[in-house]
Design a protein around this motif. Structure first.
Motif, PDB file in Angstrom:
ATOM      1  N   ASP A  40     -11.546 -45.087 -13.862  1.00 36.01           N
ATOM      2  CA  ASP A  40     -11.744 -44.687 -15.547  1.00 36.01           C
ATOM      3  C   ASP A  40     -13.137 -43.823 -16.067  1.00 36.01           C
ATOM      4  O   ASP A  40     -13.928 -44.384 -16.634  1.00 36.01           O
ATOM      5  CB  ASP A  40     -11.911 -46.110 -15.626  1.00 36.01           C
ATOM      6  N   SER A 442      -6.172 -43.607 -18.146  1.00 33.41           N
ATOM      7  CA  SER A 442      -7.571 -44.634 -17.166  1.00 33.41           C
ATOM      8  C   SER A 442      -7.089 -45.938 -17.379  1.00 33.41           C
ATOM      9  O   SER A 442      -7.042 -46.141 -18.158  1.00 33.41           O
ATOM     10  CB  SER A 442      -8.680 -44.177 -17.943  1.00 33.41           C
ATOM     11  N   GLY A 444      -9.140 -48.254 -16.198  1.00 31.99           N
ATOM     12  CA  GLY A 444      -9.883 -48.774 -16.404  1.00 31.99           C
ATOM     13  C   GLY A 444     -10.143 -50.042 -17.189  1.00 31.99           C
ATOM     14  O   GLY A 444      -9.658 -50.204 -17.779  1.00 31.99           O
TER      15      GLY A 444
END
Length: 559
Positions: A40, A442, A444
């Motif tokens: 992330d 990403s 996260g």
């Protein structure tokens, strides 16, 4: 009427020894920075690649080629290497690399690394030692240092131009603070060229190869494989501006020197040592930019590189005659060495095929560009030899043409001030899911924004949508790859051309597989009656529409 070209020795019969895996492998190029971000931070990493392995296995490729992930100041996104035996923390560490190799092998995928022997980073310990050591020292002889011309040495040693723009020489400040010698860099000042006439350079890279082979890698993609050696006298170029006019131009004084072949013989011998242990060949595939297929063939002789990328198909215009001429030259000159042709339609340095084939600029290319890109993919997968697929091509991603100047990271832009040849547009991180950036790139909870911004229209090309749509690019690639692996007609073997109307190519592979491509815009009669086995677009019985490729199984005789 048939015309025939040989293409290797053919797929072995069940009673013979199996051919090496690389001869007809399809390798997926992973641009690590833009594949999948597990931490992330907006940058792809090795753990992200590992998480994406099931996706690649389902697609049906035989292996992956990883872009450089070594410690680097990232002036050219990893092609400026500061340490050839480690992993940059932004991408993970050696433990994570080992996990990736083990996970890949567990599901039957090979792993190739990108190695950069022509130049290193200006932050590499060797180059730092060079600057501290001063003129005339042994440390400087690992690179190309020379005094400047003119009364005060203020002019470069010769008139060579860097491929990324500007002079190919930079002057250093000596340890005593005075202006000093110049060093050569064919790309950027942050990427000094190594001097391969220095014994220590060759010895060091042999040890680098062994370091990664000992960790289980299956081979290497070699950056700038036709470079390495420069003319020993470093004379002026007859046409220095030509060296800078095109990113793909070749300075004959700095490329394709005869001594380079000795390096590949040495590297091939190292790979053979590792092959002997388990019977699995370790592959060397070179980025070879030379003017002709015949010169290209010199790099893949039996004791040199196993393969070298054949770029001519990538640069061929959308024209049947141009494609046939290109294919004929490759099969004639390269397959005759005992190697197989290594076909590519795109990579991290080129405009994506959907946009390139559109024929006119546009944010997303056009329907015509997509149709041509799908047809070209089926043609490539039907050709004898190996093939490389750049990440995102299986999603039909167009080039991102409207990135703002302030986000561009390609050194070509910073060196020239021009957007021409800038490569960021094909490196935008992949869309995986969702309707807005980061599109699942990403992983996260925060959903960090990618290192290059994704346009909103990436939603139409996200992986989850591609998997759900049986008419998508992804399913076309998957079906083509499955058939390629299951059908002996698509092995090495010869190809036979059929007589066709203008702007149509049709070839027979093996015993009865026909691949035809209509490069024109109007439909033509299909070369084979009946419904095709696989087509790049709607293909009624007996008809081959414009900008369409199709495969048929037939009892048509090729002799």
């Amino acid at each position: 009427m048939l015309s025939t070209l040989p293409a290797g020795t053919g797929r072995p019969s069940p009673t013979t020894t199996a051919a090496p895996w690389w001869r007809d492998a399809v390798i997926y190029q992973v641009y690590v920075r833009s594949f999948l971000d597990s931490t992330d931070d907006g940058i792809g990493d090795l753990a992200g690649v590992r998480a994406g392995l099931p996706y690649l296995k389902k697609l049906g490729v035989d292996g992956i080629w990883l872009s450089p992930f070594y410690p680097s100041p990232q002036h050219d996104h990893g092609y400026d290497v500061a340490d050839y035996r480690a992993v940059d923390p932004v991408y993970g560490d050696l433990t994570e690399f080992d996990r990736l190799v083990c996970a890949s092998h567990r599901i039957g995928l090979k792993v190739l690394l990108d190695i950069v022997p022509n130049h290193c980073s200006s932050e590499h310990p060797w180059f730092r030692e060079t600057l501290a050591a001063g003129p005339g020292t042994e440390a400087r002889s690992r690179f190309h240092f020379a005094p400047g011309r003119g009364a005060d040495g203020s002019e470069p040693p010769n008139n060579w131009r860097a491929m990324f723009g500007g002079p190919a020489w930079t002057r250093v400040t000596e340890p005593d603070g005075t202006p000093g010698e110049w060093y050569l860099h064919l790309f950027t000042p942050e990427q000094p060229d190594l001097n391969w006439r220095h014994q220590e350079v060759g010895d060091e890279f042999e040890q680098v190869l062994r370091f990664w082979l000992d960790r289980g890698v299956d081979g290497f993609r070699i950056d700038v494989a036709a470079g390495l050696f420069k003319h020993p006298e470093l004379p002026d170029s007859e046409d220095p501006e030509a060296d800078e006019r095109s990113r793909d131009s070749v300075n004959p004084l700095a490329w394709n020197q005869p001594e380079v072949h000795g390096v590949w013989r040495r590297w091939r011998a190292v790979c053979e040592e590792y092959t002997a242990g388990d019977g699995e060949h370790r592959l060397l595939v070179g980025e070879v930019s030379v003017p002709t297929a015949r010169e290209h063939a010199l790099y893949v002789r039996p004791d040199e590189l196993h393969q070298a990328f054949f770029f001519d198909l990538l640069s061929a215009p959308w024209d049947a005659a141009a494609f046939r001429t290109t294919i004929d030259a490759a099969v004639r000159d390269i397959a005759g060495t005992g190697s197989t042709v290594t076909w590519v339609l795109n990579n991290h340095d080129q405009v994506r095929t959907v946009t390139r084939y559109a024929g006119e600029p546009g944010v997303e290319g056009s329907g015509l560009g997509a149709a041509r890109a799908r047809a070209a993919a089926l043609l490539m997968l039907a050709l004898p030899g190996a093939a490389y697929v750049y990440q995102g091509e299986e999603l039909g991603l167009p080039e991102v043409l409207d990135l703002p100047d302030d986000v561009l990271t390609d050194p070509i832009f910073s060196r020239t001030g021009s957007r021409k040849h800038v490569r960021d547009g094909c490196r935008v991180p992949l869309p995986w899911s969702g309707h807005a950036s980061p599109f699942g790139f990403s992983q996260g909870a925060a959903g960090a924004q990618p290192w290059l911004p994704q346009p909103s229209w990436f939603a139409d090309h996200a992986t989850d949508r591609a998997l759900a749509d049986t008419s998508s690019f992804w399913h076309l690639y998957r079906e083509g790859l499955q058939l390629r692996r299951s059908m002996p007609q698509l092995g090495e073997g010869p190809l036979h051309w059929l007589e066709t109307p203008p702007q149509v190519l049709a070839m027979v592979r093996g015993d009865g597989l026909v691949c035809a491509v209509n490069f024109g815009s109007d439909p033509v009669p299909a070369p084979v009656p009946g419904a095709p086995l696989l087509a790049s677009g709607p293909c009624p019985d007996g008809v081959l529409p414009g900008a369409t490729a199709a495969w048929w199984i037939t009892d048509l005789k090729t002799a």
